[in-house]
Design a protein around this motif. Structure first.
Motif, short mmCIF file in Angstrom:
data_model
loop_
_atom_site.label_atom_id
_atom_site.label_comp_id
_atom_site.label_asym_id
_atom_site.label_seq_id
_atom_site.Cartn_x
_atom_site.Cartn_y
_atom_site.Cartn_z
N THR A 1 -2.07 6.05 5.30
CA THR A 1 -3.22 5.17 5.46
C THR A 1 -3.56 5.05 6.93
O THR A 1 -3.03 5.76 7.77
CB THR A 1 -2.94 3.80 4.81
N HIS B 1 0.87 -1.18 0.00
CA HIS B 1 0.00 0.00 0.00
C HIS B 1 0.90 1.23 0.00
O HIS B 1 1.81 1.33 0.82
CB HIS B 1 -0.90 0.03 1.23
N THR C 1 -6.28 -0.58 7.30
CA THR C 1 -5.70 -0.96 6.01
C THR C 1 -4.40 -1.73 6.20
O THR C 1 -4.17 -2.75 5.53
CB THR C 1 -5.44 0.30 5.15
#
Length: 110
Positions: free
Chosen positions: A98, A94, A102
Motif C-alpha cells: 500500500t 490493511h 492508506t
C-alpha cells in the motif's frame, strides 16, 4: 524492515503484548517476512511514517517467521499486513502493498 532508530522490531511472541498492547500511544504493526518482495517495497514507507510521527505513534515490525503465534492470533495470512492498535485494541487493518496515505488513514493521521 528490521528494527531501526524509529521502527521497533518484535522478534519473539512473548514481547508483542508489552511492545504493542501495553503501549501508551497508538501503534502501527506491520507483519512482514524478510523474503517477501512487497514487504521490502513497503519498508521505506513505514520507516518514514515512523520518523515523521515518532512522538504520536509507535511503529512495530513483526516478522511472521519469528512470531508465528502472534501472526496466527491476528489472522495474518498474507504479508505485508498493517494493523492499527489503540489502547490495546485492534482498530483496523490493511493487507497487501500500500501507500503512505492508506497507512496514515489506518492510524487516524491522514
Amino acid at each position: 524492515m528490521t528494527s531501526s532508530q524509529f521502527v521497533q522490531a518484535v522478534t519473539k511472541d512473548a514481547d508483542f503484548d508489552e511492545g504493542v498492547l501495553n503501549a501508551p500511544v497508538p501503534v502501527l504493526v506491520v507483519f512482514r517476512a524478510s523474503w517477501n518482495g512487497p514487504c521490502k517495497q513497503l519498508a521505506p514507507v513505514v520507516e518514514k511514517i515512523a520518523e515523521d510521527f515518532r512522538t504520536e505513534v509507535r511503529v512495530v515490525s513483526v516478522d511472521i517467521d519469528d512470531c508465528p503465534e502472534t501472526s496466527r492470533r491476528y489472522g495474518v495470512r498474507s504479508v505485508p499486513m498493517a494493523v492499527a492498535f489503540e489502547q490495546g485494541r485492534k482498530t483496523g487493518s490493511h493487507t497487501g502493498l500500500t501507500n503512505r496515505e492508506t497507512l496514515l488513514r489506518l492510524m487516524g493521521l491522514g
